[in-house]
Design a protein around this motif. Structure first.
Motif, PDB file in Angstrom:
ATOM      1  N   TRP A 140      32.969  67.777  14.038  1.00  0.00           N
ATOM      2  CA  TRP A 140      31.860  67.053  14.667  1.00  0.00           C
ATOM      3  C   TRP A 140      30.839  66.569  13.644  1.00  0.00           C
ATOM      4  N   ASN A 141      30.648  67.322  12.572  1.00  0.00           N
ATOM      5  CA  ASN A 141      29.710  66.901  11.536  1.00  0.00           C
ATOM      6  C   ASN A 141      30.217  65.640  10.834  1.00  0.00           C
ATOM      7  N   ARG A 142      31.493  65.614  10.502  1.00  0.00           N
ATOM      8  CA  ARG A 142      32.069  64.416   9.890  1.00  0.00           C
ATOM      9  C   ARG A 142      32.034  63.237  10.846  1.00  0.00           C
ATOM     10  N   LEU A 143      32.292  63.516  12.127  1.00  0.00           N
ATOM     11  CA  LEU A 143      32.253  62.467  13.144  1.00  0.00           C
ATOM     12  C   LEU A 143      30.870  61.827  13.215  1.00  0.00           C
ATOM     13  N   TYR A 144      29.838  62.660  13.174  1.00  0.00           N
ATOM     14  CA  TYR A 144      28.473  62.143  13.263  1.00  0.00           C
ATOM     15  C   TYR A 144      28.086  61.379  12.007  1.00  0.00           C
ATOM     16  N   GLU A 145      28.421  61.918  10.853  1.00  0.00           N
ATOM     17  CA  GLU A 145      28.013  61.278   9.603  1.00  0.00           C
ATOM     18  C   GLU A 145      28.740  59.961   9.359  1.00  0.00           C
ATOM     19  N   ARG A 146      29.998  59.864   9.808  1.00  0.00           N
ATOM     20  CA  ARG A 146      30.768  58.649   9.541  1.00  0.00           C
ATOM     21  C   ARG A 146      30.573  57.567  10.600  1.00  0.00           C
ATOM     22  N   GLY A 147      30.434  57.959  11.847  1.00  0.00           N
ATOM     23  CA  GLY A 147      30.417  56.972  12.914  1.00  0.00           C
ATOM     24  C   GLY A 147      29.097  56.834  13.645  1.00  0.00           C
TER      25      GLY A 147
ATOM     26  N   ALA B  68      25.891  58.244  13.194  1.00  0.00           N
ATOM     27  CA  ALA B  68      24.659  58.017  12.429  1.00  0.00           C
ATOM     28  C   ALA B  68      24.580  56.600  11.854  1.00  0.00           C
ATOM     29  N   PRO B  69      25.622  56.068  11.213  1.00  0.00           N
ATOM     30  CA  PRO B  69      25.516  54.674  10.734  1.00  0.00           C
ATOM     31  C   PRO B  69      25.344  53.662  11.859  1.00  0.00           C
ATOM     32  N   TYR B  70      25.954  53.921  13.018  1.00  0.00           N
ATOM     33  CA  TYR B  70      25.803  52.985  14.127  1.00  0.00           C
ATOM     34  C   TYR B  70      24.382  52.984  14.670  1.00  0.00           C
ATOM     35  N   LEU B  71      23.795  54.170  14.801  1.00  0.00           N
ATOM     36  CA  LEU B  71      22.416  54.236  15.272  1.00  0.00           C
ATOM     37  C   LEU B  71      21.444  53.625  14.265  1.00  0.00           C
ATOM     38  N   ALA B  72      21.798  53.688  12.982  1.00  0.00           N
ATOM     39  CA  ALA B  72      20.949  53.077  11.958  1.00  0.00           C
ATOM     40  C   ALA B  72      21.167  51.579  11.831  1.00  0.00           C
ATOM     41  N   GLY B  73      22.160  51.047  12.560  1.00  0.00           N
ATOM     42  CA  GLY B  73      22.430  49.617  12.508  1.00  0.00           C
ATOM     43  C   GLY B  73      23.226  49.183  11.305  1.00  0.00           C
ATOM     44  N   GLU B  74      23.884  50.104  10.612  1.00  0.00           N
ATOM     45  CA  GLU B  74      24.631  49.756   9.403  1.00  0.00           C
ATOM     46  C   GLU B  74      26.029  49.238   9.724  1.00  0.00           C
ATOM     47  N   ILE B  75      26.622  49.652  10.852  1.00  0.00           N
ATOM     48  CA  ILE B  75      27.962  49.209  11.232  1.00  0.00           C
ATOM     49  C   ILE B  75      27.924  48.755  12.679  1.00  0.00           C
ATOM     50  N   ASP B  76      28.943  47.974  13.077  1.00  0.00           N
ATOM     51  CA  ASP B  76      29.014  47.504  14.453  1.00  0.00           C
ATOM     52  C   ASP B  76      29.727  48.535  15.324  1.00  0.00           C
ATOM     53  N   SER B  77      29.842  48.239  16.611  1.00  0.00           N
ATOM     54  CA  SER B  77      30.411  49.199  17.560  1.00  0.00           C
ATOM     55  C   SER B  77      31.894  49.439  17.313  1.00  0.00           C
ATOM     56  N   GLU B  78      32.643  48.408  16.944  1.00  0.00           N
ATOM     57  CA  GLU B  78      34.076  48.581  16.689  1.00  0.00           C
ATOM     58  C   GLU B  78      34.320  49.489  15.485  1.00  0.00           C
TER      59      GLU B  78
ATOM     60  N   ALA C 113      32.205  51.674  14.371  1.00  0.00           N
ATOM     61  CA  ALA C 113      31.713  53.001  14.744  1.00  0.00           C
ATOM     62  C   ALA C 113      32.762  53.766  15.546  1.00  0.00           C
ATOM     63  N   TRP C 114      33.448  53.095  16.459  1.00  0.00           N
ATOM     64  CA  TRP C 114      34.497  53.760  17.232  1.00  0.00           C
ATOM     65  C   TRP C 114      35.629  54.233  16.328  1.00  0.00           C
ATOM     66  N   THR C 115      36.035  53.401  15.383  1.00  0.00           N
ATOM     67  CA  THR C 115      37.115  53.790  14.463  1.00  0.00           C
ATOM     68  C   THR C 115      36.713  54.988  13.613  1.00  0.00           C
ATOM     69  N   GLU C 116      35.502  54.963  13.069  1.00  0.00           N
ATOM     70  CA  GLU C 116      35.050  56.073  12.232  1.00  0.00           C
ATOM     71  C   GLU C 116      34.796  57.340  13.057  1.00  0.00           C
ATOM     72  N   THR C 117      34.509  57.190  14.344  1.00  0.00           N
ATOM     73  CA  THR C 117      34.263  58.361  15.191  1.00  0.00           C
ATOM     74  C   THR C 117      35.550  59.023  15.617  1.00  0.00           C
ATOM     75  N   ILE C 118      36.557  58.247  15.980  1.00  0.00           N
ATOM     76  CA  ILE C 118      37.797  58.813  16.497  1.00  0.00           C
ATOM     77  C   ILE C 118      38.702  59.333  15.388  1.00  0.00           C
ATOM     78  N   THR C 119      38.508  58.865  14.151  1.00  0.00           N
ATOM     79  CA  THR C 119      39.386  59.282  13.054  1.00  0.00           C
ATOM     80  C   THR C 119      39.311  60.783  12.766  1.00  0.00           C
ATOM     81  N   PRO C 120      38.130  61.416  12.642  1.00  0.00           N
ATOM     82  CA  PRO C 120      38.121  62.878  12.441  1.00  0.00           C
ATOM     83  C   PRO C 120      38.766  63.654  13.578  1.00  0.00           C
ATOM     84  N   LEU C 121      38.599  63.200  14.811  1.00  0.00           N
ATOM     85  CA  LEU C 121      39.238  63.880  15.941  1.00  0.00           C
ATOM     86  C   LEU C 121      40.749  63.749  15.872  1.00  0.00           C
TER      87      LEU C 121
END
Length: 268
Positions: free
Chosen positions: A128-135, A137-147, A149-157
């Motif tokens: 969960w920590n890797r999920l938050y840091e990769r997907g 947190a950057p999405y909430l900061a506006g650094e990456i788009d939603s697509e 963010a989804w890829t970076e979030t689902i990859t650790p899982l």
């Protein structure tokens, strides 16, 4: 009835009370409440309205969609906890302990479920920590788009599920879906990986449960043999073996052994 009342009250007073009673029965509903309503202070009552109105800016629409997404995630949170984490294995193994000892309601099911949830949080924290840091947190900061963010979030899982999914179950789900075996893990759909992971977790939990059951079965067999040799066939063996099984579990520090085994099973 009038004669009975007149014995205790004067006739004029009895007639006055009867008139007041009739007036109270047939008066309008708001006639009596009106004087009190005028004297009472008026307190504003909130009104809840649900509807679709025109947004002032695209940012308002984005915030509304984020709130809707959060509510959707919260509604399916129990299913996510069951499907994508270590909760399945932990809750099944803890249930085996109860039934192996013979204690159906001790500890209570709420205690077992709560312990399984906190152990799940402990084992899943790195993922969960890797999920938050990769997907997230950057999405909430506006650094990456939603697509992205989804890829970076689902990859650790997916990496977590691949680590504990057996090849047999994964091949079974791929064959049942009608797909050819992919050459790389990245090509395996998540809809195929999730049921394969759950089946693998249940299979692993049952294997651990069998190991837990063996010493308690031995205790039951010994107690039954002793009672049979003594000719006490009318005495239920479970009544005698239950204290011995609890004593064996406590002396062997069973909870420590089971919890450590569960945590180590997710550490490899």
């Amino acid at each position: 009835m009038t004669r009975t009342v007149s014995r205790f009250l004067p006739p004029r007073l009895a007639s006055l009370l009867a008139l007041l009673l009739l007036a109270a029965l047939f008066a309008p509903a708001g006639a009596w409440a009106a004087p009190f309503a005028e004297e009472a202070p008026r307190i504003p009552i909130p009104l809840l309205q649900l509807g679709v109105v025109q947004a002032d800016s695209p940012r308002d629409v984005a915030v509304s969609l984020q709130i809707l997404a959060i509510m959707t995630v919260l509604s399916v949170a129990p299913a996510i906890l069951l499907m994508l984490t270590s909760f399945t294995r932990i809750i099944v193994v803890l249930g085996f302990i109860q039934r192996a000892i013979g204690l159906q309601q001790t500890p209570p099911q709420q205690t077992i479920a709560t312990l399984a949830i906190f152990l799940t949080m402990f084992t899943m924290y790195p993922t969960w920590n890797r999920l938050y840091e990769r997907g997230i947190a950057p999405y909430l900061a506006g650094e990456i788009d939603s697509e992205r963010a989804w890829t970076e979030t689902i990859t650790p899982l997916r990496e977590f599920m691949f680590r504990y999914t057996r090849e047999e179950e994964l091949s079974l789900m791929l064959s049942m879906s009608g797909m050819e075996r992919p050459e790389a893990r990245e090509n395996v759909p998540t809809r195929v990986l999730i049921p394969a992971f759950m089946i693998s977790e249940i299979k692993t939990a049952f294997q651990m449960g069998v190991v837990i059951y063996v010493p308690f079965i031995v205790v039951d067999m010994i107690v039954s043999s002793v009672l049979l040799a003594m000719g006490m066939m009318m005495l239920p063996p479970m009544m005698i073996s239950l204290p011995f099984k609890i004593l064996l579990f406590v002396m062997a520090d069973g909870w420590n052994l089971v919890i450590v085994s569960l945590l180590k099973s997710f550490g490899n």
